[in-house]
Scaffold this active site. Structure first.
Site, PDB file in Angstrom:
ATOM      1  N   LYS A   1      -0.955   0.508   9.590  1.00  0.00           N
ATOM      2  CA  LYS A   1      -2.191  -0.200   9.384  1.00  0.00           C
ATOM      3  C   LYS A   1      -3.257   0.182  10.348  1.00  0.00           C
ATOM      4  CE  LYS A   1      -0.975  -3.593   5.918  1.00  0.00           C
ATOM      5  NZ  LYS A   1      -0.756  -5.112   5.832  1.00  0.00           N
TER       6      LYS A   1
ATOM      7  N   ARG B   1       7.814  -4.898   5.616  1.00  0.00           N
ATOM      8  CA  ARG B   1       7.410  -4.235   4.495  1.00  0.00           C
ATOM      9  C   ARG B   1       6.708  -2.949   5.026  1.00  0.00           C
ATOM     10  NH1 ARG B   1       2.482  -3.111   2.130  1.00  0.00           N
ATOM     11  NH2 ARG B   1       2.437  -3.098  -0.118  1.00  0.00           N
TER      12      ARG B   1
HETATM   13  C1  7PJ Z   1       0.491  -5.996   2.605  1.00  0.00           C
HETATM   14  C2  7PJ Z   1       0.904  -6.376   1.126  1.00  0.00           C
HETATM   15  C3  7PJ Z   1       1.137  -7.023   3.466  1.00  0.00           C
HETATM   16  C4  7PJ Z   1       2.281  -8.154   1.736  1.00  0.00           C
HETATM   17  C5  7PJ Z   1      -0.465  -4.624   1.379  1.00  0.00           C
HETATM   18  C6  7PJ Z   1      -0.630  -1.846   2.873  1.00  0.00           C
HETATM   19  C7  7PJ Z   1      -1.757  -2.499   2.338  1.00  0.00           C
HETATM   20  N1  7PJ Z   1       1.654  -7.180   0.781  1.00  0.00           N
HETATM   21  N2  7PJ Z   1       0.234  -5.337   0.532  1.00  0.00           N
HETATM   22  N3  7PJ Z   1       2.079  -7.913   2.969  1.00  0.00           N
HETATM   23  N4  7PJ Z   1      -0.171  -5.067   2.601  1.00  0.00           N
HETATM   24  N5  7PJ Z   1       3.046  -9.150   1.277  1.00  0.00           N
HETATM   25  O1  7PJ Z   1       0.095  -1.243   1.893  1.00  0.00           O
HETATM   26  O2  7PJ Z   1      -0.614  -1.420   3.954  1.00  0.00           O
HETATM   27  O3  7PJ Z   1       0.995  -7.007   4.557  1.00  0.00           O
HETATM   28  S1  7PJ Z   1      -1.580  -3.411   0.923  1.00  0.00           S
END
Ligand code: 7PJ
Length: 266
Positions: free
Chosen positions: A216, A248
């Site tokens: 990020k 994640r």
């Molecule tokens: C997140 C997400 C996160 C959850 C994205 C990226 C941006 N879902 N989807 N948590 N970020 N639960 O893939 O970096 O932080 S999209």
């Protein structure tokens, strides 16, 4: 029924498979369903507990995607992974979740925390799927314009507590739900750091916490590096140390190795 904390022991890694042409860090690499399925299989082999398949980019500035386009992106991938790789479906749309769960997905990752589609809560309740509720201030198109909080950890916790109650009132078992501070979703660098630093405020809600900080932009703001892998691993380990259960990530192998060492020490 297996509670989410049993299914995902701390720490567990969720691999990211963005089936989108425009995601900021891996846009385009998984547009072909065979390539996306290969990425998911590799992530499983590298130690991911689950892979998060998404067809709608939610990066800052991104525009929404139609239902047909989202289905066209993710269903061929889920068909290829069925019975082979544990899948989380990254969607806010009830119809996408319904079709994904029918193809064996076990978790719904909804960045709108059940605010995007009035039918999604019922789909999750009826199927008994796991659910991740994420905090976002504003909407992806404009959320980074001027994010403000009185007290970011307390504000995010209050929001997630309210969405958790909403989900439980809709018939979703509390023990199937994880909460997520939504790093980067309507937050400054300092907000993001404080949310990880004060993860105990979210843990006080009594649910496992999922953190997504991989690659990020706050990490680039801190390091100035092009390659955000070392910064991502550091942030994931810091979040784990403060109590995060599911991380994640894009780079599964490196995070699994780092978290294996961090958890052996803990
Ligand atoms: C997140 C997400 C996160 C959850 C994205 C990226 C941006 N879902 N989807 N948590 N970020 N639960 O893939 O970096 O932080 S999209």
């Amino acid at each position: 029924m297996i509670a989410i904390e049993q299914r995902f022991p701390r720490p567990s890694v969720m691999g990211i498979v963005n089936v989108t042409p425009d995601s900021f860090s891996d846009g385009g690499v998984n547009v072909d369903p065979d390539a996306a399925a290969a990425t998911a299989r590799r992530q499983l082999a590298e130690g991911a507990a689950i892979v998060d398949v998404g067809g709608e980019s939610t990066r800052p500035g991104a525009a929404p995607v139609s239902l047909d386009e989202e289905l066209r992106r993710v269903l061929p991938v889920l068909e290829r992974l069925q019975g082979e790789v544990p899948v989380s479906i990254d969607t806010a749309k009830a119809e996408v979740a319904r079709r994904a769960l029918a193809l064996g997905a076990e978790l719904v990752n909804d960045v709108t925390a059940l605010r995007g589609d009035p039918d999604l809560a019922g789909v999750v309740a009826d199927t008994g799927a796991y659910l991740c509720l994420m905090h976002m201030q504003g909407e992806p198109r404009t959320m980074q314009e001027d994010p403000r909080y009185d007290d970011v950890a307390a504000d995010v916790a209050r929001f997630l507590e309210e969405r958790l109650s909403f989900a439980v009132d809709a018939g979703i078992a509390e023990e199937r739900i994880a909460l997520d501070p939504g790093i980067g979703f309507g937050k400054t660098v300092e907000h993001n750091l404080e949310l990880i630093r004060r993860l105990d405020v979210l843990l006080a809600l009594g649910r496992p916490v999922l953190v997504g900080v991989s690659r990020k932009s706050s990490l680039r703001a801190l390091t100035g590096a092009d390659d955000l892998l070392p910064a991502s691993v550091a942030a994931a380990v810091a979040a784990y140390e403060r109590g995060a259960t599911i991380l994640r990530v894009h780079d599964v192998k490196e995070h699994v190795e780092a978290l294996t060492v961090a958890s052996a020490i803990a």
